[in-house]
Design a protein around this motif. Sequence first.
Motif, PDB file in Angstrom:
ATOM      1  N   UNK B  53       1.040  -1.332  -0.013  1.00 48.59           N
ATOM      2  CA  UNK B  53       0.020   0.075   0.280  1.00 48.59           C
ATOM      3  C   UNK B  53       0.683   1.447  -0.051  1.00 48.59           C
ATOM      4  N   UNK B  64      -4.872   7.635   6.159  1.00 48.58           N
ATOM      5  CA  UNK B  64      -5.657   7.955   4.970  1.00 48.58           C
ATOM      6  C   UNK B  64      -5.729   6.845   4.192  1.00 48.58           C
ATOM      7  N   UNK B  65      -4.633   6.417   3.778  1.00 52.55           N
ATOM      8  CA  UNK B  65      -4.200   5.246   2.677  1.00 52.55           C
ATOM      9  C   UNK B  65      -5.048   3.962   3.406  1.00 52.55           C
ATOM     10  N   UNK B  68      -8.916   4.044   3.315  1.00 52.83           N
ATOM     11  CA  UNK B  68      -9.373   3.814   2.059  1.00 52.83           C
ATOM     12  C   UNK B  68      -9.169   2.433   1.528  1.00 52.83           C
ATOM     13  N   UNK B  72     -12.546   0.282   0.506  1.00 54.53           N
ATOM     14  CA  UNK B  72     -12.584  -0.470  -0.778  1.00 54.53           C
ATOM     15  C   UNK B  72     -12.808  -1.766  -0.712  1.00 54.53           C
TER      16      UNK B  72
END
Lengths: 206, 181
Positions: B53, B64-65, B68, B72
């Motif tokens: 990632x 934030x990553x 996300x 998803x």
Amino acid sequence: MVKILMAVFFVGVATAPVEAHEMRQPIPILLDRMYGVLLLLEQNKTAEAIYQIGTVEELLQTKGLLGLTQTAAKLDQAYRTTVAESLGAAIAARDAARLKSAIYSLTYLLMLEKLDQLTAMLPNRDVRPDTRKVVMDLARDYFSHIFEETFGRRRPAQVKTMEQILDRMDGAVRQQAATQFEQLRRQLSQAVLSHFAAELLPGLPG
Amino acid sequence: MSAGALKAPPGLGVLACLLLFGFGELSGALQGGYRQEIHQYAIARAQAHPAAHQLTGVEDIDQVILERVADRSLARVHTFHLHSHGLGLVTIILLTVLANTGFSPRTRAALSLWVSLGLLYPFGWLTLAWTLPSLGEAAAFQLAERLFFIPFGGAYLLAVGALIVLYATDLIKQRREGTPP
């Protein structure tokens, strides 16, 4: 009557100010709470602001994240600054002006940290555009949520200049233009440090 | 094929559709009841695979990553939920159409089996949801594509295409012979 109401509605919609500080990523808890503390300080509610800082520490720690003072200490170590100490001293003295300075300085360092990440990422072709975008967006969100939101009305020309630099940085990140990004990064740091010199702690890196 | 003499689709095909419905319902229930747990689990698994990632070690960027990735992952479970219902329903209709065509029993059985294989296609979304936190989005999608989307999604498309062609041919033939379809 309906026509008049519709006309009023459409005129209202057309003239409604566009939200200048539109957030590009979900707002980090720390940023959100720092903004809350600043709002309280602006309203001269120093005791509430200090209480809010205490709740931020608890909230962040329960989520397994670094607290406000821990974040400041980490950034102090990286940038050889003394924000954590100033923060502690401001809280102990219940000094609203110093507390604001510490928060603005912390925001600046958090923004700088993201920009330094981008400096390291840009020459690396393996870093996905998505990842670069997240980092740039976050740097921008720190500026927008704290500096633009607080000073946008008081110093619109200066804030606009910095926004324009950020727009160009966005473009440089998209195009992976490392040299151009680096020049803009320096411009932005200088602009923030000079325009907000009165609000920031002395000795912050450029 | 006339409405008066509508034949039921093959039992095994209907059972396969019902099973897919069941899995779809289960995924819906899991999403509703354990959304937070799935989210946290996806974050924990993604944290264990920082390279996949491109985690930076900077807390707010990584947050934030990771959020996300978890969002998803959950979105793919939701896609499975939707596709399993939709595909199950469409497949029952196709099997019913097939059961009522004038094709030979062998052609009907082969096409029914072929269409039913397509029911495995939505599991690609589950594979994607499951592997996304550990492999990253691109690698997880490639895996789901290789295992489910291309073989079973492709099979389904071809089966539907074959059914259209055979049905149209049969219809034209019956028209020419003057017999009702």
